[in-house]
Design a protein around this motif. Structure first.
Motif, PDB file in Angstrom:
ATOM      1  N   CYS A  19      -9.140  75.652  43.810  1.00 51.55           N
ATOM      2  CA  CYS A  19      -8.721  75.553  45.209  1.00 51.55           C
ATOM      3  C   CYS A  19      -8.768  76.909  45.894  1.00 51.55           C
ATOM      4  O   CYS A  19      -8.719  77.960  45.277  1.00 51.55           O
ATOM      5  N   TRP A  20      -8.859  76.862  47.243  1.00 48.69           N
ATOM      6  CA  TRP A  20      -8.943  78.103  47.999  1.00 48.69           C
ATOM      7  C   TRP A  20      -7.675  78.920  47.920  1.00 48.69           C
ATOM      8  O   TRP A  20      -7.717  80.145  47.972  1.00 48.69           O
ATOM      9  N   PHE A  21      -6.540  78.272  47.753  1.00 45.78           N
ATOM     10  CA  PHE A  21      -5.334  79.091  47.668  1.00 45.78           C
ATOM     11  C   PHE A  21      -5.272  79.849  46.365  1.00 45.78           C
ATOM     12  O   PHE A  21      -4.657  80.901  46.272  1.00 45.78           O
ATOM     13  N   VAL A  22      -5.909  79.332  45.328  1.00 47.22           N
ATOM     14  CA  VAL A  22      -6.006  80.112  44.105  1.00 47.22           C
ATOM     15  C   VAL A  22      -6.897  81.316  44.349  1.00 47.22           C
ATOM     16  O   VAL A  22      -6.639  82.421  43.882  1.00 47.22           O
ATOM     17  N   LEU A 135       3.346  72.089  43.597  1.00 49.97           N
ATOM     18  CA  LEU A 135       2.379  72.664  44.520  1.00 49.97           C
ATOM     19  C   LEU A 135       1.206  71.721  44.727  1.00 49.97           C
ATOM     20  O   LEU A 135       0.552  71.303  43.775  1.00 49.97           O
ATOM     21  N   LEU A 136       0.944  71.398  46.000  1.00 48.66           N
ATOM     22  CA  LEU A 136      -0.248  70.654  46.400  1.00 48.66           C
ATOM     23  C   LEU A 136      -1.183  71.604  47.124  1.00 48.66           C
ATOM     24  O   LEU A 136      -0.786  72.281  48.075  1.00 48.66           O
ATOM     25  N   THR A 137      -2.421  71.676  46.663  1.00 50.39           N
ATOM     26  CA  THR A 137      -3.458  72.433  47.349  1.00 50.39           C
ATOM     27  C   THR A 137      -4.653  71.507  47.539  1.00 50.39           C
ATOM     28  O   THR A 137      -4.629  70.343  47.131  1.00 50.39           O
ATOM     29  N   ALA A 138      -5.711  72.015  48.138  1.00 48.21           N
ATOM     30  CA  ALA A 138      -6.910  71.216  48.353  1.00 48.21           C
ATOM     31  C   ALA A 138      -8.135  72.101  48.163  1.00 48.21           C
ATOM     32  O   ALA A 138      -8.073  73.319  48.335  1.00 48.21           O
ATOM     33  N   TYR A 139      -9.262  71.494  47.825  1.00 46.43           N
ATOM     34  CA  TYR A 139     -10.502  72.228  47.649  1.00 46.43           C
ATOM     35  C   TYR A 139     -11.666  71.413  48.204  1.00 46.43           C
ATOM     36  O   TYR A 139     -11.510  70.245  48.563  1.00 46.43           O
ATOM     37  N   VAL A 323       2.808  62.494  47.242  1.00 38.78           N
ATOM     38  CA  VAL A 323       3.398  62.535  48.574  1.00 38.78           C
ATOM     39  C   VAL A 323       3.471  64.007  48.965  1.00 38.78           C
ATOM     40  O   VAL A 323       4.107  64.817  48.275  1.00 38.78           O
ATOM     41  N   GLY A 324       2.789  64.369  50.034  1.00 44.02           N
ATOM     42  CA  GLY A 324       2.764  65.765  50.451  1.00 44.02           C
ATOM     43  C   GLY A 324       2.167  65.910  51.832  1.00 44.02           C
ATOM     44  O   GLY A 324       2.034  64.941  52.574  1.00 44.02           O
ATOM     45  N   LYS A 325       1.780  67.143  52.162  1.00 42.86           N
ATOM     46  CA  LYS A 325       1.243  67.422  53.496  1.00 42.86           C
ATOM     47  C   LYS A 325       0.051  68.356  53.368  1.00 42.86           C
ATOM     48  O   LYS A 325       0.100  69.361  52.649  1.00 42.86           O
ATOM     49  N   LEU A 326      -1.034  68.023  54.087  1.00 45.03           N
ATOM     50  CA  LEU A 326      -2.223  68.857  54.103  1.00 45.03           C
ATOM     51  C   LEU A 326      -2.079  69.968  55.146  1.00 45.03           C
ATOM     52  O   LEU A 326      -1.176  69.948  55.985  1.00 45.03           O
ATOM     53  N   GLY A 327      -3.007  70.916  55.090  1.00 43.20           N
ATOM     54  CA  GLY A 327      -2.910  72.082  55.945  1.00 43.20           C
ATOM     55  C   GLY A 327      -3.013  71.791  57.428  1.00 43.20           C
ATOM     56  O   GLY A 327      -2.563  72.593  58.249  1.00 43.20           O
ATOM     57  N   ASP A 328      -3.625  70.659  57.800  1.00 39.29           N
ATOM     58  CA  ASP A 328      -3.724  70.303  59.206  1.00 39.29           C
ATOM     59  C   ASP A 328      -2.535  69.485  59.684  1.00 39.29           C
ATOM     60  O   ASP A 328      -2.536  68.964  60.803  1.00 39.29           O
ATOM     61  N   GLY A 329      -1.518  69.353  58.838  1.00 37.27           N
ATOM     62  CA  GLY A 329      -0.322  68.600  59.195  1.00 37.27           C
ATOM     63  C   GLY A 329      -0.372  67.136  58.803  1.00 37.27           C
ATOM     64  O   GLY A 329       0.634  66.417  58.954  1.00 37.27           O
ATOM     65  N   GLN A 330      -1.502  66.665  58.286  1.00 39.56           N
ATOM     66  CA  GLN A 330      -1.638  65.269  57.896  1.00 39.56           C
ATOM     67  C   GLN A 330      -0.716  64.942  56.724  1.00 39.56           C
ATOM     68  O   GLN A 330      -0.727  65.615  55.700  1.00 39.56           O
ATOM     69  N   GLU A 331       0.090  63.888  56.874  1.00 41.27           N
ATOM     70  CA  GLU A 331       0.949  63.437  55.788  1.00 41.27           C
ATOM     71  C   GLU A 331       0.112  62.700  54.748  1.00 41.27           C
ATOM     72  O   GLU A 331      -0.725  61.859  55.087  1.00 41.27           O
ATOM     73  N   LEU A 332       0.335  63.020  53.507  1.00 43.86           N
ATOM     74  CA  LEU A 332      -0.425  62.413  52.415  1.00 43.86           C
ATOM     75  C   LEU A 332       0.488  61.482  51.625  1.00 43.86           C
ATOM     76  O   LEU A 332       1.479  61.916  51.037  1.00 43.86           O
ATOM     77  N   GLY A 366      -8.315  75.488  53.074  1.00 42.51           N
ATOM     78  CA  GLY A 366      -7.837  76.860  53.085  1.00 42.51           C
ATOM     79  C   GLY A 366      -6.398  77.019  53.542  1.00 42.51           C
ATOM     80  O   GLY A 366      -5.770  78.040  53.266  1.00 42.51           O
ATOM     81  N   SER A 367      -5.877  76.021  54.242  1.00 39.02           N
ATOM     82  CA  SER A 367      -4.513  76.131  54.761  1.00 39.02           C
ATOM     83  C   SER A 367      -3.532  75.182  54.077  1.00 39.02           C
ATOM     84  O   SER A 367      -2.374  75.094  54.475  1.00 39.02           O
ATOM     85  N   THR A 368      -3.978  74.474  53.047  1.00 40.24           N
ATOM     86  CA  THR A 368      -3.104  73.519  52.364  1.00 40.24           C
ATOM     87  C   THR A 368      -2.355  74.204  51.221  1.00 40.24           C
ATOM     88  O   THR A 368      -2.963  74.702  50.276  1.00 40.24           O
ATOM     89  N   ARG A 369      -1.060  74.230  51.331  1.00 35.93           N
ATOM     90  CA  ARG A 369      -0.204  74.723  50.256  1.00 35.93           C
ATOM     91  C   ARG A 369       1.189  74.132  50.442  1.00 35.93           C
ATOM     92  O   ARG A 369       2.026  74.698  51.130  1.00 35.93           O
ATOM     93  N   ASP A 370       1.437  72.993  49.838  1.00 35.95           N
ATOM     94  CA  ASP A 370       2.693  72.272  50.018  1.00 35.95           C
ATOM     95  C   ASP A 370       3.531  72.362  48.741  1.00 35.95           C
ATOM     96  O   ASP A 370       3.217  71.738  47.730  1.00 35.95           O
ATOM     97  N   GLU A 371       4.599  73.148  48.814  1.00 38.11           N
ATOM     98  CA  GLU A 371       5.477  73.313  47.659  1.00 38.11           C
ATOM     99  C   GLU A 371       6.516  72.202  47.563  1.00 38.11           C
ATOM    100  O   GLU A 371       7.344  72.208  46.652  1.00 38.11           O
ATOM    101  N   LYS A 372       6.471  71.248  48.500  1.00 37.58           N
ATOM    102  CA  LYS A 372       7.376  70.107  48.466  1.00 37.58           C
ATOM    103  C   LYS A 372       6.685  68.859  47.909  1.00 37.58           C
ATOM    104  O   LYS A 372       7.173  67.738  48.078  1.00 37.58           O
TER     105      LYS A 372
END
Length: 400
Positions: A19-22, A135-139, A323-332, A366-372
């Protein structure tokens, strides 16, 4: 017949995508045992808002896992490049579930029937860890310009295929390779040329699509690595006070590189000793949805449905609920399938969601990092006393 691996855990090579946050900050956690959040399992249909998830899309993704297990058979491991510990898998039970899932798709049943199917075969367990936070991230799969010939000052950075007789243990560092110490070994191994930044992004993501001058596309897949550990250049810039932690991004790193001399750029890039080698995907591009991932799926990873997780904790190809949130605010609120893994994905409540390709998803990734992040594993309802055993370094770490 079952599949099981309890070999001692080794350094994981990034077979899948990272992932980009890594890339940016390098958050990595050690292996830890998973724990049930409340010691109780629940019906899959009772998970929060699962009825709103597109279960048909997820079951279709799951069937691609089934296809891979049928292809490999009960006596071989899926994703043999990963040699660490794996949870127990009842192969025959998996095949029964796969057969019924295929029938559901053929008869085009609705959400309620698919939920009933999931309840029959799986139970959901919310998981926590004893050592690290969630931690939720995306790639994503990058796209970048390539050329079969060097274009000085534009496309002059080589992408290599796997060298002959490369050792499985530690080999030359990125710096040694890029300063010529491996030139003889790498003679004749240049696949394409690109720019240095694109090459580095490809090394981090593990696969991507190169665009030739005539507009044709070539998918490059991970083939091997030099056995050196990964270090984040974004983390290095933050630690040095060059970029504030809350402002780190791909654009910020790229801008920093553009504002500094080649020697300073070299020093930053070379802090990451890891170096990746590639292979050309021989399949026609439209035969795959995405890159093959660590499971080497014929159809490839599915955007927004395939995830990378730590295979020491989760069976490749089986469902999870996130269950989490993406970097653009989208609820997952999504049922997903664990079809990939990466060298930096080494924690139990750690999910990296594959988003596909394109600049729009690159920005989201690049903006997804949900610690919840909240995470549930789905384990087989029948025979779950066995299938929930986690083996770490050859020892039973307890039932989930």
């Amino acid at each position: 017949m079952t599949q099981q691996n309890t070999l001692p855990r080794q350094i994981i090579t990034p077979v899948g995508l990272v992932c980009w946050f890594v890339l940016l900050l390098g958050w990595v956690s050690p292996i830890e045992s998973l724990q049930a959040a409340d010691g109780q399992s629940c019906f899959v249909s009772s998970l929060p808002e699962i009825g709103k998830s597109d279960l048909r899309a997820t079951l279709s993704t799951f069937l691609r896992s089934c296809d891979k297990y049928r292809e490999v058979g009960p006596k071989k491991l899926v994703g043999p490049g990963y040699t660490g510990p794996r949870p127990f898998l009842d192969y025959q039970q998996l095949m029964q579930i796969c057969t019924e899932a295929k029938g559901l798709m053929l008869y085009e049943v609705g959400q309620q029937e698919m939920l009933a199917f999931l309840d029959r075969h799986f139970e959901a367990i919310k998981v926590t860890t004893d050592k690290s936070s969630a931690l939720l991230t995306a790639y994503y799969e990058p796209s970048f310009p390539i050329s079969s010939k060097k274009v000085v000052g534009v496309l002059d950075w080589p992408l290599y295929s796997k060298p002959d007789n490369i050792p499985s243990s530690s080999w030359l560092t990125r710096q040694a390779i890029e300063t010529g110490e491996a030139d003889e070994t790498l003679r004749g191994k240049i696949l394409f040329y690109t720019d240095r930044w694109s090459a580095y992004v490809l090394h981090v993501q593990g696969s991507g699509t190169g665009v030739l001058p005539d507009g044709s596309r070539v998918r490059l897949m991970y083939s091997a690595k030099n056995g050196r550990g990964y270090s984040s250049i974004g983390r290095a810039l933050v630690d040095r006070g060059e970029i504030p932690a809350d402002q780190i991004s791909m654009a910020a790193i790229k801008a920093w590189l553009a504002d500094h001399s080649k020697s300073e750029q070299d020093a930053l890039y070379w802090q990451n000793e890891s170096f990746i080698f590639f292979a050309v995907d021989k399949k026609v591009r439209n035969e795959r949805i995405g890159p093959p991932g660590a499971m080497n799926l014929d159809a490839g990873l599915t955007p927004y449905r395939s995830v990378a997780v730590d295979w020491a904790h989760y069976v490749p190809g089986l469902p999870l609920y996130v269950v989490g949130k993406l970097g653009d605010g989208q609820e997952l609120r999504q049922l997903v399938i664990a079809q990939d893994r990466g060298g930096a994905i080494t924690s139990g409540v750690r999910v990296d969601l594959f988003l596909g390709s394109g600049q729009n998803v690159a920005d989201i990734a690049g903006s997804t990092r949900d610690e919840k992040l909240q995470l549930w594993m789905l384990r087989f309802r029948e025979g779950h006393q066995e299938s929930s055993t986690i083996m770490v370094d050859g020892y039973d770490q307890g039932k989930l």
